[in-house]
Scaffold this motif. Structure first.
Motif, short mmCIF file in Angstrom:
data_model
loop_
_atom_site.label_atom_id
_atom_site.label_comp_id
_atom_site.label_asym_id
_atom_site.label_seq_id
_atom_site.Cartn_x
_atom_site.Cartn_y
_atom_site.Cartn_z
N UNK A 312 0.84 -1.19 0.00
CA UNK A 312 0.00 0.00 0.00
C UNK A 312 0.88 1.24 0.00
N UNK A 313 1.94 1.22 0.78
CA UNK A 313 2.85 2.37 0.85
C UNK A 313 3.62 2.56 -0.44
N UNK A 314 3.81 1.48 -1.19
CA UNK A 314 4.56 1.54 -2.44
C UNK A 314 3.67 1.83 -3.65
N UNK A 315 2.37 1.83 -3.44
CA UNK A 315 1.45 2.08 -4.54
C UNK A 315 1.14 0.87 -5.38
N UNK A 316 1.63 -0.31 -4.98
CA UNK A 316 1.31 -1.54 -5.72
C UNK A 316 -0.16 -1.88 -5.58
N UNK A 317 -0.70 -1.59 -4.39
CA UNK A 317 -2.13 -1.74 -4.16
C UNK A 317 -2.79 -0.37 -4.34
N UNK A 318 -3.87 -0.34 -5.10
CA UNK A 318 -4.55 0.93 -5.36
C UNK A 318 -5.28 1.43 -4.11
N UNK A 319 -5.75 0.49 -3.31
CA UNK A 319 -6.45 0.87 -2.09
C UNK A 319 -6.31 -0.23 -1.06
N UNK A 320 -6.66 0.08 0.16
CA UNK A 320 -6.55 -0.89 1.25
C UNK A 320 -7.45 -2.09 0.99
N UNK A 321 -6.94 -3.26 1.32
CA UNK A 321 -7.70 -4.50 1.14
C UNK A 321 -8.19 -4.99 2.50
N UNK A 322 -9.46 -5.33 2.57
CA UNK A 322 -10.03 -5.91 3.78
C UNK A 322 -9.57 -7.36 3.85
N UNK A 323 -8.57 -7.65 4.66
CA UNK A 323 -8.02 -9.00 4.72
C UNK A 323 -9.01 -10.00 5.29
N UNK A 324 -9.92 -9.52 6.13
CA UNK A 324 -10.96 -10.41 6.65
C UNK A 324 -11.89 -10.86 5.53
N UNK A 325 -12.06 -10.01 4.54
CA UNK A 325 -12.89 -10.36 3.38
C UNK A 325 -12.11 -11.20 2.38
N UNK A 326 -10.79 -10.96 2.31
CA UNK A 326 -9.97 -11.73 1.37
C UNK A 326 -9.82 -13.17 1.82
N UNK A 327 -9.58 -13.38 3.09
CA UNK A 327 -9.41 -14.73 3.61
C UNK A 327 -10.75 -15.35 3.97
N UNK A 328 -10.91 -16.61 3.61
CA UNK A 328 -12.05 -17.41 4.06
C UNK A 328 -11.48 -18.73 4.56
N UNK A 329 -11.33 -18.85 5.86
CA UNK A 329 -10.67 -20.01 6.46
C UNK A 329 -11.64 -21.12 6.85
N UNK A 330 -12.92 -20.90 6.63
CA UNK A 330 -13.92 -21.88 7.10
C UNK A 330 -13.73 -23.26 6.47
N UNK A 331 -13.47 -23.29 5.17
CA UNK A 331 -13.33 -24.58 4.50
C UNK A 331 -12.10 -25.33 5.01
N UNK A 332 -11.00 -24.62 5.17
CA UNK A 332 -9.80 -25.24 5.72
C UNK A 332 -10.07 -25.77 7.12
N UNK A 333 -10.72 -24.97 7.96
CA UNK A 333 -10.98 -25.37 9.34
C UNK A 333 -11.86 -26.62 9.39
N UNK A 334 -12.90 -26.63 8.57
CA UNK A 334 -13.83 -27.76 8.57
C UNK A 334 -13.17 -29.05 8.06
N UNK A 335 -12.48 -28.95 6.92
CA UNK A 335 -11.87 -30.13 6.32
C UNK A 335 -10.72 -30.66 7.17
N UNK A 336 -9.86 -29.79 7.66
CA UNK A 336 -8.74 -30.24 8.47
C UNK A 336 -9.20 -30.86 9.77
N UNK A 337 -10.26 -30.29 10.36
CA UNK A 337 -10.79 -30.88 11.59
C UNK A 337 -11.36 -32.26 11.35
N UNK A 338 -12.07 -32.43 10.23
CA UNK A 338 -12.67 -33.72 9.92
C UNK A 338 -11.60 -34.76 9.62
N UNK A 339 -10.56 -34.35 8.89
CA UNK A 339 -9.48 -35.28 8.59
C UNK A 339 -8.72 -35.67 9.84
#
Length: 342
Positions: A312-339
């Motif tokens: 963001x400071x270097x201008x590579x990103x045009x605007x701030x990214x909501x990392x909570x929206x970018x990441x979706x860990x639910x599938x990993x959590x569910x599958x890894x727990x079941x395995x």
């Protein structure tokens, strides 16, 4: 969460909870974009082992030379699944492409390999001194090759120069190019170094006696997130069982890369280097300090935030990214727990 359970148990769990199996007639077709690099080796393993076909997944693979090139394809409406760097994933999200990072593939995979006079300059000098010494003795700045701006190797190089060394970008000449050209440029002596990943790090050192890795990712950008498994939100919604299956295969492939690199190596070789790399070189690269395979997306959140703020400071990103929206860990959590419960 680390999944180090036996592969046989993983596969048994996979067939237990999945709605897809070899016996099913249904096949889900997914368009997958990837780069021919070791950090996305999970894809090569699952394809090479035949797991995707067994699971009822038809992955239509498209090869890209860089992460930014894949971002362009995403913006054009192409691809369902992406195996690429976290940097391009953030750029895509910042540009309005609705994607989700589902799992990590690797962490701290970048290294700076130097050759010739530049490698020699690091003897008895720290990195900042080596750059200054080379520039003074050679009458020019060292040329460092890496992937295009916005990619993970480029971002790690810039972070190292600016934040870690304090010398700034003006101290070197950064040359952007695709994965295939980086190794050629190094071996031809067209550049003095490269911020790059395996197997190029290993291959260059094997073929050039003067070459050596002078900095690893933990020095360049500590906790550096690498490649990830990502998908379009629409794909995740439209094919929940297929995505669940793909996640299970990703975890299984990560386990093999960690526990059985010699078994994974032939599959990786098929995709990386187009059979031009010796199998022994691939095996060495898979076991190198820059091959830290990991599936857990939670483990790269802090490093992703650090990289995000820098981009963001270097201008590579045009605007701030909501990392909570970018990441979706639910599938990993569910599958890894079941395995893990198998």
């Amino acid at each position: 969460m680390s999944l180090r359970t036996p592969l046989a148990a993983l596969f048994a769990g996979l067939l237990t909870f999945s709605g897809l199996s070899q016996a099913d007639e249904h096949t889900t077709t997914l368009e997958v974009g990837y780069m021919p690099i070791l950090p996305v080796a999970q894809l090569f393993v699952m394809e090479g082992e035949g797991w995707t076909e067994e699971a009822g997944l038809d992955l239509e693979l498209t090869r890209f030379s860089s992460g930014p090139a894949m971002v362009q394809a995403l913006a054009s409406g192409e691809l369902d699944i992406m195996y690429f760097g976290i940097g391009p994933a953030m750029v895509a999200r910042a540009n309005g492409v609705p994607i989700k990072v589902l799992a990590s593939s690797i962490q701290e995979q970048i290294g700076l390999v130097a050759r010739g006079d530049f490698a020699a300059a690091f003897e008895d000098n720290d990195a900042a001194q080596a750059i200054a010494r080379f520039t003074e003795e050679q009458g020019r700045k060292p040329k460092i090759a890496t992937f295009p701006q916005g990619s993970v190797p480029d971002t790690v190089l810039r972070y190292w120069l600016i934040e870690q060394l304090g010398v700034g970008l003006e101290a070197v000449e950064v040359i952007a190019m695709g994965a295939d050209r980086v190794q050629q440029a190094l071996l031809a002596g067209a550049v003095d170094a490269a911020s790059i990943l395996e197997p190029i790090l290993t291959t260059v050192q094997e073929r050039d006696d003067s070459a050596r890795v002078v900095a690893r990712a933990d020095e360049m950008l500590p906790g550096q997130p690498g490649a990830v498994l990502a998908t379009r939100e629409a794909t995740l919604k439209a094919h929940p069982e297929a995505m669940r299956e793909l996640m299970a295969l990703h975890l299984r492939a990560t386990d093999m890369l960690i526990e059985e690199p010699e078994r994974a190596a032939p599959h990786v070789r098929e995709f990386v280097g187009r059979r031009l790399i010796d199998l022994a070189t691939v095996e060495t690269a898979l076991s190198s300090p820059s091959s830290n395979y990991i599936s857990d997306p939670h483990a790269i959140r802090e490093g992703t935030r650090r990289m995000h703020d820098f981009q963001l400071s270097q201008g590579t990103l045009r605007k701030e990214v909501d990392l909570d929206a970018l990441f979706d860990t639910r599938l990993f959590d569910e599958v890894s727990e079941e395995l893990s419960a198998q």
